[in-house]
Design a protein around this motif. Structure first.
Motif, short mmCIF file in Angstrom:
data_model
loop_
_atom_site.label_atom_id
_atom_site.label_comp_id
_atom_site.label_asym_id
_atom_site.label_seq_id
_atom_site.Cartn_x
_atom_site.Cartn_y
_atom_site.Cartn_z
N ALA A 80 -4.02 4.77 3.00
CA ALA A 80 -4.71 5.52 1.95
C ALA A 80 -5.00 6.94 2.45
CB ALA A 80 -6.01 4.81 1.58
N ARG A 81 -5.42 7.05 3.72
CA ARG A 81 -5.68 8.38 4.29
C ARG A 81 -4.39 9.19 4.37
NH1 ARG A 81 -9.57 7.02 9.48
NH2 ARG A 81 -11.16 5.86 8.33
N LEU A 82 -3.31 8.51 4.75
CA LEU A 82 -2.02 9.20 4.85
C LEU A 82 -1.63 9.74 3.47
CD1 LEU A 82 0.57 9.87 6.53
CD2 LEU A 82 1.47 7.67 5.81
N GLY A 83 -1.78 8.88 2.46
CA GLY A 83 -1.43 9.29 1.10
C GLY A 83 -2.26 10.50 0.68
N ILE A 109 0.84 -1.21 0.00
CA ILE A 109 0.00 0.00 0.00
C ILE A 109 0.87 1.26 0.00
CG2 ILE A 109 -1.92 1.19 1.14
CD1 ILE A 109 -2.68 -1.56 0.12
N LEU A 110 2.01 1.19 0.69
CA LEU A 110 2.90 2.37 0.68
C LEU A 110 3.33 2.67 -0.76
CD1 LEU A 110 5.33 2.02 3.73
CD2 LEU A 110 3.74 3.88 3.27
N ARG A 111 3.68 1.60 -1.49
CA ARG A 111 4.12 1.79 -2.88
C ARG A 111 2.98 2.40 -3.71
NH1 ARG A 111 7.21 -2.96 -2.19
NH2 ARG A 111 5.49 -4.24 -2.89
N ARG A 112 1.75 1.97 -3.38
CA ARG A 112 0.62 2.45 -4.17
C ARG A 112 0.24 3.90 -3.80
NH1 ARG A 112 -4.69 -0.63 -2.92
NH2 ARG A 112 -5.11 1.19 -1.65
N GLU A 113 0.33 4.21 -2.51
CA GLU A 113 -0.25 5.47 -2.04
C GLU A 113 0.74 6.63 -1.94
OE1 GLU A 113 -3.34 6.18 -1.53
OE2 GLU A 113 -4.19 4.17 -1.75
N LEU A 114 2.01 6.33 -1.73
CA LEU A 114 2.92 7.44 -1.46
C LEU A 114 3.79 7.74 -2.67
CD1 LEU A 114 4.01 6.90 2.25
CD2 LEU A 114 1.98 7.98 1.33
N ASP A 115 3.78 9.00 -3.02
CA ASP A 115 4.48 9.44 -4.21
C ASP A 115 5.97 9.60 -3.89
OD1 ASP A 115 5.51 10.78 -6.32
OD2 ASP A 115 3.87 12.25 -6.47
N PRO A 116 6.84 8.82 -4.57
CA PRO A 116 8.27 8.92 -4.26
C PRO A 116 8.84 10.31 -4.51
CG PRO A 116 7.87 7.45 -6.14
CD PRO A 116 6.53 7.84 -5.61
N ALA A 117 8.07 11.16 -5.17
CA ALA A 117 8.55 12.54 -5.39
C ALA A 117 8.65 13.28 -4.06
CB ALA A 117 7.62 13.27 -6.33
N PHE A 118 7.80 12.92 -3.09
CA PHE A 118 7.92 13.63 -1.82
C PHE A 118 7.97 12.74 -0.58
CE2 PHE A 118 3.45 13.29 -1.03
CZ PHE A 118 2.82 13.51 -2.25
N VAL A 119 8.04 11.42 -0.74
CA VAL A 119 8.22 10.53 0.42
C VAL A 119 9.21 9.43 0.08
CG1 VAL A 119 7.06 9.17 2.19
CG2 VAL A 119 5.74 10.78 0.85
N ARG A 120 10.18 9.21 1.00
CA ARG A 120 11.10 8.09 0.83
C ARG A 120 11.00 7.18 2.04
NH1 ARG A 120 16.12 11.29 0.40
NH2 ARG A 120 15.88 12.51 -1.49
#
Ligand SMILES: Cc1ncc(COP(=O)(O)O)c(C=O)c1O
Length: 486
Positions: A471-474, A393-404
């Motif tokens: 999902a909410r975090l994203g 879900i992290l891979r799906r929801e978090l944009d690597p442009a601003f989260v690592r």
């Protein structure tokens, strides 16, 4: 004797009886030796249950106002004059001037979590996974077997049976332990506290990772110790910088969490473990290894604790049942060479005498009957799934442009580095999206300027909650990032 109870005042009837009789005595309306109505009579007179009057009389007896003898009416008692507790109130005692504690020790109040919030903040055992029934059976078995002995004071070092059982278990992690080298503590936290008490004087320096366990930073403050941070380069610990730091600052101890570090969830790799051991051995620097989630190796090849490589006895190893069983048991341990264990047992004896024997005996029973191993196997199955879902879900929801982030190989924790979001109160803002997280700043002795981190704990969440929470975090991070750019 005339008592008037007032139903409107909201004060319990028994309390009113006590107050009124006390006042009658104080004002001389009831004299020493004078008889009071029996409980039955007063109860009838006031329309109350006898037990209410009896409890009130008992309290007046305990306070020294009445004499009570079986079969006789209560009598007013000759009582030494007490200081006047009813005079005008004195100004409150100036505790703030007297407390010698550092000002920032009291916890900042936790923000109230609104209902429906999914919390990645809590780092406790999931109550849904607690093996209550077998533990209750172990408690019962101990009480049946030992009777009142289980309710007595115990061994200040911890119950010998539990220590020998633990020593055997530590063998599974490659650690050779003798029961005499183990001190049972009130969780790993007390092992940390006792170690600092035993090894450090105010003003001394202690080396810690950066970031590190927040409550260790608090303990260092409490003991008046300085935190030095372990130098790191792009490939992990910078051993050359570490050596010169140790030679220059002479820290008394290195505190590390090699496996599933709190807050990052990272593990030191084998070569870093070996280099760290070799360097500390050469520099005669004691290590306090915190193996708080050692048992949570549910992916890949397990790495062994530093303690398993300890040839000279310079490693003290703290562990706990809090993160894999019941935090409320408050049972952990410190494994250290005998001179340390003996000294720290003496400190603990002066402090709290002994850890609770009943809980230790029950835990030993639970371990010996194999319930702990069964529970651990179940926990591993569950958390393998929970962590896999988290990665997906992290891979799906978090944009690597601003989260690592790095995918941890076990444990419960994840560490996100956010790019941007400077000056944003992330905890508060994200709560508006229905998710609670912990800002990473509190885990640094000196937060690195301009960098933002979040710690996520999945210890208390099942797969569905993780999926919805992330999902909410994203959503929250995307909205906040848009707001920043807009
Ligand atoms: C790294 C670390 N060490 C020690 C502890 C203390 O645990 P215990 O409940 O055993 O005192 C914690 C608790 O969160 C922790 O995260």
């Amino acid at each position: 004797m005339l008592l008037k109870l007032d139903a409107q005042r909201g004060m319990p009837k028994g309390r009113q009886i006590v107050d009124q009789i006390r006042r009658l005595i104080q004002r001389g309306h009831l004299r020493t030796g004078e008889r009071l109505p029996s409980t039955r009579h007063l109860a009838e007179q006031l329309g109350l249950h006898r037990s209410t009057v009896s409890t009130a009389y008992q309290e007046l007896w305990a306070l020294g106002w009445l004499d009570l003898r079986p079969g006789a009416q209560p009598r007013v008692r000759q009582r030494e004059a007490l200081m006047d507790l009813e005079g005008p109130p004195q100004s409150p005692f100036p505790w703030a001037d007297r407390l010698v504690l550092p000002r920032d020790i009291p916890e900042a109040p936790r923000p109230a979590l609104q209902p429906g919030l999914i919390s990645f903040r809590d780092f406790g055992m999931d109550p849904r996974l607690m093996p209550m029934d077998p533990f209750v059976r172990s408690l019962r078995a101990v009480l049946r077997r030992q009777g009142p002995q289980a309710m007595h004071y115990g061994d200040p070092q911890g119950q010998p049976g539990l220590r020998s059982c633990l020593a055997q278990r530590l063998g599974q992690h490659g650690v050779q332990a003798h029961p005499e080298e183990l001190l049972i503590t009130f969780g790993a936290q007390q092992a940390l506290d006792l170690t600092l008490r035993g090894l450090a004087r105010p003003g001394d320096a202690v080396l810690v990772e950066s970031p590190t366990y927040q409550q260790m930073l608090k303990l260092l403050d409490l003991h008046g110790l300085r935190a030095l941070t372990l130098p790191e380069g792009s490939a992990g610990i910078d051993f050359a910088a570490l050596e010169s730091l140790v030679r220059r600052e002479r820290p008394v101890l290195l505190y590390v969490m090699p496996s599933f570090q709190n807050p990052t969830g990272r593990c030191l790799d084998q070569s870093q473990r070996e280099s760290l051991m070799a360097l500390c051995e050469r520099l005669s620097l004691p290590i306090l290894e915190d193996g708080f989630t050692e048992e949570m190796k549910y992916f890949g090849r397990p790495m062994l604790p530093l303690k398993s490589m300890d040839r000279t006895g310079h490693v003290m190893y703290a562990g706990t049942f809090s993160k894999v069983l019941f935090p409320g048991l408050r049972l952990g341990w410190l494994l250290a060479p005998r001179p340390c264990t003996e000294a720290l047992t003496a400190v603990r004896r002066a402090g709290e005498l002994c850890p609770p024997p009943l809980l230790q005996e029950a835990l030993e029973d639970f371990l010996r009957k194999g319930h702990f191993d069964q529970h651990l196997a179940r926990l591993h199955r569950r958390f393998r799934r929970r962590m896999e879902v988290t990665h997906t879900i992290l891979r799906r929801e978090l944009d690597p442009a601003f989260v690592r982030w790095e995918a941890p190989s076990g444990g419960y924790l994840l560490w996100l580095e956010l790019l941007g979001f400077e000056g944003v109160n992330l905890e508060q803002e994200l709560q508006r999206f229905g998710v609670a997280v912990k800002d990473g700043a509190s885990f640094f002795a000196l937060p690195p300027p301009g960098r933002r981190f979040l710690r996520l704990s999945i210890s208390n969440l099942d797969e569905a909650e993780i999926t919805e929470g992330l999902a909410r975090l994203g959503r929250g991070l995307r909205a906040l990032s848009k707001r920043e750019q807009g």
